[in-house]
Each structure stands twice: as structure tokens, then as C-alpha cells.
Design a protein around this motif. Structure first.
Motif, PDB file in Angstrom:
ATOM      1  N   ALA A 194     -30.796 -18.454 -16.215  1.00  0.00           N
ATOM      2  CA  ALA A 194     -29.606 -18.895 -16.570  1.00  0.00           C
ATOM      3  C   ALA A 194     -29.117 -20.130 -15.471  1.00  0.00           C
ATOM      4  N   GLY A 195     -29.697 -20.016 -14.654  1.00  0.00           N
ATOM      5  CA  GLY A 195     -29.469 -20.644 -13.301  1.00  0.00           C
ATOM      6  C   GLY A 195     -28.482 -20.007 -12.374  1.00  0.00           C
ATOM      7  N   ALA A 196     -27.966 -19.306 -12.470  1.00  0.00           N
ATOM      8  CA  ALA A 196     -26.842 -19.137 -11.766  1.00  0.00           C
ATOM      9  C   ALA A 196     -26.670 -18.713 -10.266  1.00  0.00           C
ATOM     10  N   SER A 197     -25.731 -19.899  -9.474  1.00  0.00           N
ATOM     11  CA  SER A 197     -25.940 -19.952  -8.278  1.00  0.00           C
ATOM     12  C   SER A 197     -24.951 -19.282  -7.859  1.00  0.00           C
ATOM     13  N   ASP A 198     -24.552 -18.051  -8.277  1.00  0.00           N
ATOM     14  CA  ASP A 198     -23.325 -16.684  -7.610  1.00  0.00           C
ATOM     15  C   ASP A 198     -23.251 -16.241  -8.238  1.00  0.00           C
ATOM     16  N   VAL A 199     -22.652 -15.177  -8.371  1.00  0.00           N
ATOM     17  CA  VAL A 199     -22.323 -13.639  -9.213  1.00  0.00           C
ATOM     18  C   VAL A 199     -21.254 -13.967 -10.263  1.00  0.00           C
ATOM     19  N   GLY A 200     -20.686 -14.621  -9.210  1.00  0.00           N
ATOM     20  CA  GLY A 200     -19.031 -15.099 -10.440  1.00  0.00           C
ATOM     21  C   GLY A 200     -19.492 -15.476 -11.391  1.00  0.00           C
ATOM     22  N   SER A 239     -10.248 -21.173  -8.993  1.00  0.00           N
ATOM     23  CA  SER A 239      -9.782 -21.134  -8.197  1.00  0.00           C
ATOM     24  C   SER A 239      -8.654 -21.350  -7.338  1.00  0.00           C
ATOM     25  N   LEU A 240      -8.342 -21.644  -7.099  1.00  0.00           N
ATOM     26  CA  LEU A 240      -6.633 -22.521  -6.341  1.00  0.00           C
ATOM     27  C   LEU A 240      -7.208 -23.328  -5.025  1.00  0.00           C
ATOM     28  N   ASP A 241      -7.899 -22.392  -4.374  1.00  0.00           N
ATOM     29  CA  ASP A 241      -9.097 -23.117  -2.856  1.00  0.00           C
ATOM     30  C   ASP A 241     -10.087 -23.792  -3.121  1.00  0.00           C
ATOM     31  N   GLY A 242     -10.497 -24.290  -4.206  1.00  0.00           N
ATOM     32  CA  GLY A 242     -11.775 -25.051  -4.070  1.00  0.00           C
ATOM     33  C   GLY A 242     -13.189 -24.210  -3.905  1.00  0.00           C
ATOM     34  N   SER A 243     -12.551 -23.192  -3.727  1.00  0.00           N
ATOM     35  CA  SER A 243     -13.838 -21.845  -3.827  1.00  0.00           C
ATOM     36  C   SER A 243     -14.802 -21.658  -5.414  1.00  0.00           C
ATOM     37  N   PRO A 244     -16.000 -21.512  -5.042  1.00  0.00           N
ATOM     38  CA  PRO A 244     -16.487 -21.499  -6.353  1.00  0.00           C
ATOM     39  C   PRO A 244     -15.809 -19.717  -7.146  1.00  0.00           C
ATOM     40  N   ASP A 245     -15.433 -18.759  -6.351  1.00  0.00           N
ATOM     41  CA  ASP A 245     -14.844 -17.879  -6.398  1.00  0.00           C
ATOM     42  C   ASP A 245     -13.591 -18.074  -7.609  1.00  0.00           C
ATOM     43  N   PHE A 246     -14.224 -17.905  -8.814  1.00  0.00           N
ATOM     44  CA  PHE A 246     -13.329 -17.718 -10.157  1.00  0.00           C
ATOM     45  C   PHE A 246     -12.211 -16.639 -10.303  1.00  0.00           C
ATOM     46  N   ALA A 283     -12.047 -10.821  -4.416  1.00  0.00           N
ATOM     47  CA  ALA A 283     -13.345 -10.195  -4.187  1.00  0.00           C
ATOM     48  C   ALA A 283     -14.267 -11.684  -4.213  1.00  0.00           C
ATOM     49  N   ILE A 284     -14.668 -11.995  -2.795  1.00  0.00           N
ATOM     50  CA  ILE A 284     -15.580 -13.386  -2.237  1.00  0.00           C
ATOM     51  C   ILE A 284     -16.676 -12.722  -2.844  1.00  0.00           C
ATOM     52  N   LEU A 285     -17.061 -13.430  -4.222  1.00  0.00           N
ATOM     53  CA  LEU A 285     -18.544 -13.378  -4.584  1.00  0.00           C
ATOM     54  C   LEU A 285     -19.522 -13.746  -4.534  1.00  0.00           C
ATOM     55  N   SER A 286     -19.312 -15.040  -4.234  1.00  0.00           N
ATOM     56  CA  SER A 286     -20.107 -16.204  -3.820  1.00  0.00           C
ATOM     57  C   SER A 286     -20.788 -15.892  -2.327  1.00  0.00           C
ATOM     58  N   ALA A 287     -20.599 -15.289  -1.601  1.00  0.00           N
ATOM     59  CA  ALA A 287     -21.772 -14.966  -0.429  1.00  0.00           C
ATOM     60  C   ALA A 287     -22.431 -14.148  -0.339  1.00  0.00           C
ATOM     61  N   ILE A 288     -22.674 -13.502  -2.219  1.00  0.00           N
ATOM     62  CA  ILE A 288     -23.588 -12.078  -1.804  1.00  0.00           C
ATOM     63  C   ILE A 288     -24.605 -13.461  -2.513  1.00  0.00           C
ATOM     64  N   PRO A 289     -25.771 -12.955  -1.385  1.00  0.00           N
ATOM     65  CA  PRO A 289     -27.086 -13.427  -2.115  1.00  0.00           C
ATOM     66  C   PRO A 289     -27.611 -13.608  -3.210  1.00  0.00           C
TER      67      PRO A 289
END
Length: 657
Positions: free
Chosen positions: A69-75, A89-96, A128-134
Motif C-alpha cells: 500500500a506504500g503507507a509512509s507511517d503507522v497512522g 491533524s491541527l498542527d501540520g503533522s501527518p499524525d491524524f 501518540a506520535i506515530l509518524s516517528a516510528i520507522p
């Protein structure tokens, strides 16, 4: 020394000293044992277990699915492949903001996220910040829907998302480099390496992500590192890990409906910005002694958050620094009983959290200590019957204190709250390929420090929230083709939510009784050797069941969400496409359902094509391909709108070695 005193002492150490202490203790203990741990197939009751004891009714997302699926992060993987609804997200991050079973703006507080046994959900109004998980380190993601407080405690009414990372096999050595470019000045560079050595392994990942995002003043920058080392001990395993992330964010602010319709990319607050830094060290110890499995996680997290808000009235700055230490020891007895397999798990969770705030509106020094014990027994009948039954109990005590010397604040209090959870679950193979399951229980959550800082009565914290949970379901098929359908209901007492009408300016309150009830359907099928399809459907009726709003719909909960994907893989070519339709929903704060409009329904389309050329993979992907103009966050009637992203195309290259 009491457990609380022990945690205070541990919390005073640096993360590295904390990990080193556990390493030394575990290494000494490992010298006295010689048994081995069973082969790992899937995660069960917070232990590695056979597939026969996988969580009842769970959705499993595997690494191969994530890659296709080419998912770029866990979220993104949870949203695309698990069918979980997510808000921009409200802060521009990919952490929906992920939402299991329709809990609106408080979805993050009604769902627990766990990474390799370490709880990422915290005592704050933040996710939780999921975008930082490899993402390349993830072996599978388990989505356990519905009440799960017996094993996971506070906030597990909506369910649990468990992230399990890859364990290196003997002789394994691999790595990859990846670079991605996209619209809105998006840049993403990552590197990962993993190597197994005699008796252990190590891995490391670094990533740098930058983007200006769809809206003005919505830029996002993130640098992340994750690294770990593991040792195979006699009859056990010891692993240490360090995770670190540095985020810089710009805050575009909310728009009115008229502003959204005329210029959705503009910023209402062009000068607001902030940062979010987090460091976490964790240690995992597993051991089998005399037929009993022992395990424990010890983790320490430090987080620093800063923000600056500029308005016509001046500049407001806010900063806080928080710490959290968790210790989760447990044991399991897995044995044959009366011709079946019995799993008895007993454990405890100890958490110490504190935060100091420095701002013009608050100088709060808040602290929470939580101690929990739980017991869960699951029995699997002989294979001729193929039935399972599980019973679990949990008791947890929370000590919360806060002192805020700033004038006009309402965040000074001291309280102790005691809450209980239970669950009864069963499954039975009715026919070959047809299984039925049922779950009933009670789950809970307590108000976090942010919620208790703004309550209707000054310095009076909110009551604990409890839910009575019920679920009935069935699964048809096998690994090639499967269909799972669930009916669920959650009856909540003292639900914790923000009410903008209280005291004329809004406050966090305990709502009158509410209910979430609905249906979930998960389907997947290997159409042939090259094609695979999947779909997820959720219907939720969320409403008040008593009080002045009895019968009214809850806000920010779409009644229906449908997600479908189609994947093709052949001869080095991979193509994947998905569509999601989200029903209309009430604007935030519209408890009376009196607003003349609702957040409109919307459909979005994403797709990816990849070509494998030896060690290289080249890909082209796109999100919101129809460039749909929509929003999923709106906190007032026709206002408080945060627009969702427009169409974005990306190209990427990956090299595996």
C-alpha cells in the motif's frame, strides 16, 4: 521500599542509566535458567503466543500489506488498511486523529496505542506520535476494537492499536535507503539498517521529513531516530531501545465556513508556531523459568512542548516539560488442562507522570501516579470443539495532584480515584470456516491533566468515566478469503468531553449518559495469484441517552465510514488503489443538534504504482486524487474549521541492501 518510591527513584535517573540498570539485573538473573520461550506467531494477552490464542475478533495488518500500500507511517497504514477513520491533524503533522468507534474529538483519550508493549498514550490531550516510528521496522499492527481495559487500563473503551516491530532472525542482515519528493515542497529521506550477530541483533533508523503542507503557515519539520539492541539469553531475551523525535510546526488556525469556501488554503493565524521534542528509552525482558513465562517493560519518556500565539491582543507563549516512567511486570502459565490449552496471565502496571507548565495563563505543576493489577484466564478447548473462553479483572488506583500559583487558574487539586474493569469473551467454531464470538465487559478512563485544568467548578477534578461494553460477531472464511462482522454497544456514564456552552465560555465536563452502538464489517479476498481486495465498513449511532440532550446525536461522529482497496502484484510491478467515503457529521459543540448545517460527507481516492528493478524500487503515489475540498475538523456551527489536504503527488526511490 514501596513501588511508588521505586518509580520516583527510577524517574530521577537519566534514560540511559535506567536502561543500564535493567540490563544489569536481567543479565545476572538469566545466568540461572536454561529453558526456551515458545515460537512467536502473534501477540496474545500481552505475551508472545501461538496463533490459536490471537486476540478474539482482531484485525491484523502485516508488513507485506503495508509495503504494497506504500503507507509512509503507522497512522496511514491503520487508516488505509485497517479502515480506521482519521481526522486531519491541527498542527501540520501527518499524525491524524484516529477514531475507533466514534468518540469524536476525544478519540485519542478513548483508545490505547502500544508499541512493543510500551504504552504511548499519555495523561494529556494529545495523541501518540506515530509518524516517528520507522514504518520499515513494523512487522504487524493489531487493531483490537472494543473495551480492553482489563489488559490495557485507562482509555481502552474504543479499543487498542498494538504495533509490533520486527525481531531479527539468526544471520539476518538488511537495510534500505529511501528518498521521496512531493508537492507542497514535501521532502522525506530515510535510512534503516538491521543486523543479527551471534546471540543478538541491532537496528537503527533515521528519518528527516519536511513539508510546507496544503495551507499557508502549516509547515512541518521532523527529524527522528530509532535504534535498538537485543540479546538472546538462556531461555529469554533482553532488548533496549531509544526513540527520539524533533518536530517544528506552524499553526494555520481555524476558518469560518465562508473563509473555507472562498480560500481554504489561507491561514487565520499566520504567525503562530511551536515545537514538540520527545525522547523515550525502553527495555524489554522476557524469560521462561520452570514452565512459567515472565516479562516486563520499563520505559522512561521525556517531552518538551513549546508554542507561540500572536494576536491583536499581543503574544502568548506556552511551554511545558513532562516525564513519564512505566513499569509493567507480568507472568503467564500456559499449560494443558482437561485436554485443552489454558493461559493464565497476571500482571501489574505502574506509571508515574509529571509535567511543569510555564506560560502566561498557567504555572501548573501536575502529577499522576497509577498502580494497577490484573488477572486474565483463557481456556481453549480441544481442537474437536475449537472453542475459547476468557475472563479477566483489573483494579487501578490513580493519585492526581496539581498546584497552579498563577492568578485566576482553576488547576489546584488533589484526588484519588479507584476504578475497575472486567471482561468475558468467548469464541466457537460453529462450522468449518465459520466462527462466532462474543465479548462483554466494563472499561474506564480518567480525566487527564489538561481536562482537569478547565472544569465547571474551580479546582474540582472530573469523575472517572465508565463504559459497559458488549459485542457479538462472526468470522467466515480463511486466510485467502475472510469476512468478519461485529455488532457492538458501549453505554457510557460520566463521559469526559468539552462542552462549549458551560459557564458561558466552555469547560470539560462529565456528560449525561451516552451510547455508541453500531456495526463493523471487514472483508478481504485473494481474487487470484495477482489481485487482492479488501473493504472495511463502520456504522456508528452515537447519542445521549439521558438528560436535556436525550436522543440527540453526539458531535463529530460520522454515522458511516466505508474504506475499500484493490492491490495488484505481478512480475516486479505493484499497483494499489483505495477509496474512502465518510458520511456527514454534526459540528463540534452542537449537542442540541440545532445548527442548520452539518459537516458534509466526502469521498477521497489514493493510489500508488511501484516498479521493482533488482534492489531498486521506484514509485509514484497520490492522495486525494480528485482534489476534493473537504474538512473533518470543525469545532463550532459553520466555524472552527480546519481544512483537509488537497491533492498531492509524490515520487520515491528505495534501495534495499
Amino acid at each position: 521500599m514501596t513501588t511508588t518510591h521505586t518509580l520516583r527513584a527510577l524517574g530521577a535517573r537519566t534514560p540511559f542509566a535506567l536502561a543500564a540498570s535493567l540490563l544489569a539485573a536481567a543479565t545476572v538473573h538469566a545466568q540461572t535458567v536454561s529453558e526456551t520461550i515458545p515460537t512467536v506467531a502473534i501477540t496474545g494477552a500481552r505475551f508472545a503466543a501461538a496463533a490459536d490464542l490471537q486476540p478474539i475478533g482482531a484485525t491484523i495488518i502485516r508488513a507485506a500489506d503495508i509495503r504494497d500500500a506504500g503507507a509512509s507511517d503507522v497512522g496511514q497504514a491503520v487508516r488505509k488498511l485497517g479502515g480506521v477513520y482519521g481526522r486531519q491533524s491541527l498542527d501540520g503533522s501527518p499524525d491524524f486523529g484516529l477514531d475507533l468507534r466514534g468518540f469524536g474529538t476525544n478519540s485519542a483519550q478513548n483508545m490505547v496505542i502500544v508499541l512493543d508493549g510500551v504504552r504511548l498514550s499519555e495523561n494529556e490531550l494529545s495523541g501518540a506520535i506515530l509518524s516517528a516510528i520507522p514504518i520499515d521496522s513494523v512487522e504487524r499492527i493489531e487493531i483490537i476494537r472494543g473495551g480492553a481495559s482489563v489488559l490495557y487500563g485507562d482509555g481502552a473503551t474504543g479499543g487498542v492499536i498494538r504495533i509490533v516491530t520486527h525481531r531479527a532472525k539468526a544471520g539476518e542482515a538488511s537495510g534500505n535507503l529511501r528518498a521521496e519528493l512531493g508537492q507542497f515542497s514535501a521532502r522525506d529521506a530515510r535510512a534503516t539498517v538491521l543486523r543479527a550477530f551471534d546471540g543478538g541483533s541491532f537496528d537503527a533508523s533515521v528519518a528527516r521529513q519536511t513539508t510546507d503542507n496544503y495551507r499557508a503557515n502549516a509547515g512541518f519539520r521532523q527529524t527522528a531516530f530509532s535504534g535498538g539492541v537485543a540479546w538472546q539469553l538462556a531461555g529469554g531475551r533482553l532488548a533496549l531501545r531509544l526513540d527520539s523525535a524533533r518536530q517544528e510546526q506552524r499553526f494555520p488556525g481555524a476558518l469560518s465556513l465562508a473563509q473555507f469556501q472562498s480560500a481554504p488554503r489561507t491561514a487565520q493565524t499566520p504567525n503562530d508556531f511551536g515545537s514538540h521534542d520527545i525522547d523515550r528509552v525502553s527495555a524489554l525482558y522476557e524469560q521462561r523459568i520452570a514452565g512459567i513465562d515472565f516479562a516486563a517493560e520499563l520505559s522512561h519518556r521525556e517531552k518538551t512542548v513549546k508554542a507561540t500565539y500572536v494576536s491583536a491582543y499581543g503574544t502568548t507563549r506556552m511551554a511545558y516539560k513532562g516525564h513519564q516512567t512505566q513499569f509493567s511486570p507480568r507472568l503467564r502459565l500456559l499449560d494443558s488442562v482437561a485436554g485443552g490449552l489454558n493461559e493464565l496471565v497476571a500482571g501489574a502496571d505502574f506509571t508515574r507522570w509529571d509535567r511543569k507548565t510555564d506560560s502566561s495563563f498557567s504555572l501548573a505543576d501536575a502529577e499522576q501516579n497509577a498502580q494497577a493489577v490484573y488477572l486474565r484466564d483463557e481456556f481453549k478447548f480441544d481442537r474437536a470443539n475449537d472453542g475459547r473462553i476468557a475472563l479477566g479483572l483489573r483494579h487501578e488506583v490513580f493519585d492526581k495532584t496539581s498546584n497552579d500559583p498563577a492568578p485566576y487558574t482553576t488547576a489546584t487539586y488533589s484526588t484519588k480515584q479507584s476504578l475497575n474493569a472486567w471482561e468475558l469473551a468467548a469464541s466457537y467454531r460453529l462450522l468449518p470456516g465459520l466462527e462466532g464470538f462474543a465479548k462483554a465487559g466494563q472499561s474506564y478512563r480518567v480525566a487527564n491533566a489538561d481536562e482537569n485544568a478547565y472544569t465547571p467548578k474551580a479546582n474540582v477534578p472530573l469523575k472517572g468515566q465508565s463504559a459497559h461494553d458488549l459485542e457479538l460477531g462472526t468470522t467466515l472464511g480463511d486466510g485467502a478469503r475472510s469476512l468478519t462482522a461485529r455488532w457492538f454497544r458501549h453505554r457510557l456514564t460520566n463521559e469526559i468531553y468539552y462542552d462549549p456552552t458551560v459557564n458561558g465560555f466552555g469547560a470539560n465536563v462529565n456528560l449525561d449518559p451516552t451510547k455508541r452502538q453500531g456495526v463493523e464489517i471487514d472483508a478481504s479476498a485473494a481474487l487470484d495469484s495477482e489481485w487482492r481486495a479488501s473493504a472495511h465498513y463502520q456504522h456508528v449511532a452515537a447519542s445521549f441517552t439521558a438528560g436535556p440532550y436525550a436522543g440527540r446525536e453526539m458531535v463529530l461522529v460520522p454515522a458511516n465510514v466505508l474504506t475499500a482497496r484493490l492491490t495488484w502484484r505481478s512480475g516486479g510491478h505493484t499497483a494499489d488503489a483505495g477509496v474512502q467515503w465518510v458520511d456527514s457529521q454534526r459540528y463540534g459543540g452542537d449537542f442540541a443538534n440545532s445548527c442548520s448545517a452539518q459537516i458534509p460527507s466526502h469521498s477521497t481516492l489514493d493510489a500508488r504504482y511501484a516498479r521493482q528493478l533488482g534492489p531498486w524500487e521506484l514509485s509514484l503515489s497520490g492522495s486525494n486524487l480528485s482534489d476534493k475540498r473537504y474538512f473533518s475538523n470543525a469545532y463550532g456551527c459553520k466555524g472552527g474549521i480546519y481544512p483537509s489536504d488537497g491533492r498531492q503527488l509524490k515520487i520515491a526511490a528505495r534501495y534495499d541492501f
